[in-house]
Design a protein around this motif. Structure first.
Motif, PDB file in Angstrom:
ATOM      1  N   ARG A 104    -134.246   2.217  -9.912  1.00  0.00           N
ATOM      2  CA  ARG A 104    -134.685   2.813  -8.650  1.00  0.00           C
ATOM      3  C   ARG A 104    -134.190   4.246  -8.514  1.00  0.00           C
ATOM      4  O   ARG A 104    -134.934   5.123  -8.082  1.00  0.00           O
ATOM      5  CB  ARG A 104    -134.182   1.972  -7.469  1.00  0.00           C
ATOM      6  CG  ARG A 104    -135.132   0.876  -7.097  1.00  0.00           C
ATOM      7  CD  ARG A 104    -134.714   0.239  -5.778  1.00  0.00           C
ATOM      8  NE  ARG A 104    -134.498  -1.174  -6.047  1.00  0.00           N
ATOM      9  CZ  ARG A 104    -133.353  -1.822  -5.943  1.00  0.00           C
ATOM     10  NH1 ARG A 104    -132.284  -1.218  -5.513  1.00  0.00           N
ATOM     11  NH2 ARG A 104    -133.269  -3.084  -6.234  1.00  0.00           N
ATOM     12  N   ALA A 122    -129.090  -6.768 -11.201  1.00  0.00           N
ATOM     13  CA  ALA A 122    -129.081  -5.971  -9.967  1.00  0.00           C
ATOM     14  C   ALA A 122    -128.651  -4.542 -10.264  1.00  0.00           C
ATOM     15  O   ALA A 122    -129.246  -3.588  -9.741  1.00  0.00           O
ATOM     16  CB  ALA A 122    -128.152  -6.607  -8.949  1.00  0.00           C
ATOM     17  N   ARG A 123    -127.629  -4.372 -11.110  1.00  0.00           N
ATOM     18  CA  ARG A 123    -127.193  -3.017 -11.478  1.00  0.00           C
ATOM     19  C   ARG A 123    -128.292  -2.265 -12.213  1.00  0.00           C
ATOM     20  O   ARG A 123    -128.543  -1.090 -11.951  1.00  0.00           O
ATOM     21  CB  ARG A 123    -125.939  -3.084 -12.357  1.00  0.00           C
ATOM     22  CG  ARG A 123    -124.659  -3.298 -11.590  1.00  0.00           C
ATOM     23  CD  ARG A 123    -123.460  -3.026 -12.472  1.00  0.00           C
ATOM     24  NE  ARG A 123    -123.466  -3.781 -13.718  1.00  0.00           N
ATOM     25  CZ  ARG A 123    -122.950  -4.989 -13.874  1.00  0.00           C
ATOM     26  NH1 ARG A 123    -122.381  -5.596 -12.855  1.00  0.00           N
ATOM     27  NH2 ARG A 123    -122.998  -5.594 -15.040  1.00  0.00           N
ATOM     28  N   GLU A 177    -131.018  -1.235  -9.797  1.00  0.00           N
ATOM     29  CA  GLU A 177    -130.571  -0.113  -8.970  1.00  0.00           C
ATOM     30  C   GLU A 177    -130.639   1.196  -9.761  1.00  0.00           C
ATOM     31  O   GLU A 177    -131.088   2.222  -9.237  1.00  0.00           O
ATOM     32  CB  GLU A 177    -129.136  -0.366  -8.484  1.00  0.00           C
ATOM     33  CG  GLU A 177    -128.604   0.705  -7.588  1.00  0.00           C
ATOM     34  CD  GLU A 177    -129.343   0.808  -6.265  1.00  0.00           C
ATOM     35  OE1 GLU A 177    -129.332   1.908  -5.679  1.00  0.00           O
ATOM     36  OE2 GLU A 177    -129.932  -0.188  -5.814  1.00  0.00           O
ATOM     37  N   GLN A 178    -130.236   1.149 -11.026  1.00  0.00           N
ATOM     38  CA  GLN A 178    -130.321   2.346 -11.863  1.00  0.00           C
ATOM     39  C   GLN A 178    -131.782   2.766 -12.070  1.00  0.00           C
ATOM     40  O   GLN A 178    -132.092   3.953 -12.083  1.00  0.00           O
ATOM     41  CB  GLN A 178    -129.643   2.100 -13.225  1.00  0.00           C
ATOM     42  CG  GLN A 178    -128.149   1.943 -13.135  1.00  0.00           C
ATOM     43  CD  GLN A 178    -127.470   3.165 -12.564  1.00  0.00           C
ATOM     44  OE1 GLN A 178    -127.846   4.292 -12.869  1.00  0.00           O
ATOM     45  NE2 GLN A 178    -126.489   2.956 -11.719  1.00  0.00           N
TER      46      GLN A 178
END
Length: 74
Positions: free
Chosen positions: A37, A30-31, A34-35
């Motif tokens: 994106r 997930a991290r 997100e990075q």
């Protein structure tokens, strides 16, 4: 003999060879997503700015000079 324990180092050594749990794996993914994106949004914004400035330069017929000497006519 005096022994000093560095708890963080001790914890890191204990968990160094431990396999990643399922929760840790999903949190890491997930991290990373997100990075990715954030990086994609930043690249899109940069592309929009570049195209905007290119359109302005084209509209006003601004031409880039190859170097400073050509500016001064040398």
């Amino acid at each position: 003999m005096l022994t000093t324990y560095y708890y963080i180092d001790l914890y890191n050594k204990q968990t160094q060879n431990r396999p990643e749990s399922e929760r840790e794996y999903f949190m890491r993914m997930a991290r990373e997503m997100e990075q990715m994106r954030i990086a994609e949004k930043r690249a899109a914004r940069k592309q929009q700015l570049v195209s905007l400035f290119a359109a302005i330069a084209k509209r006003f017929n601004v031409k880039r000079t190859p170097n400073l000497e050509s500016l001064y006519g040398h």
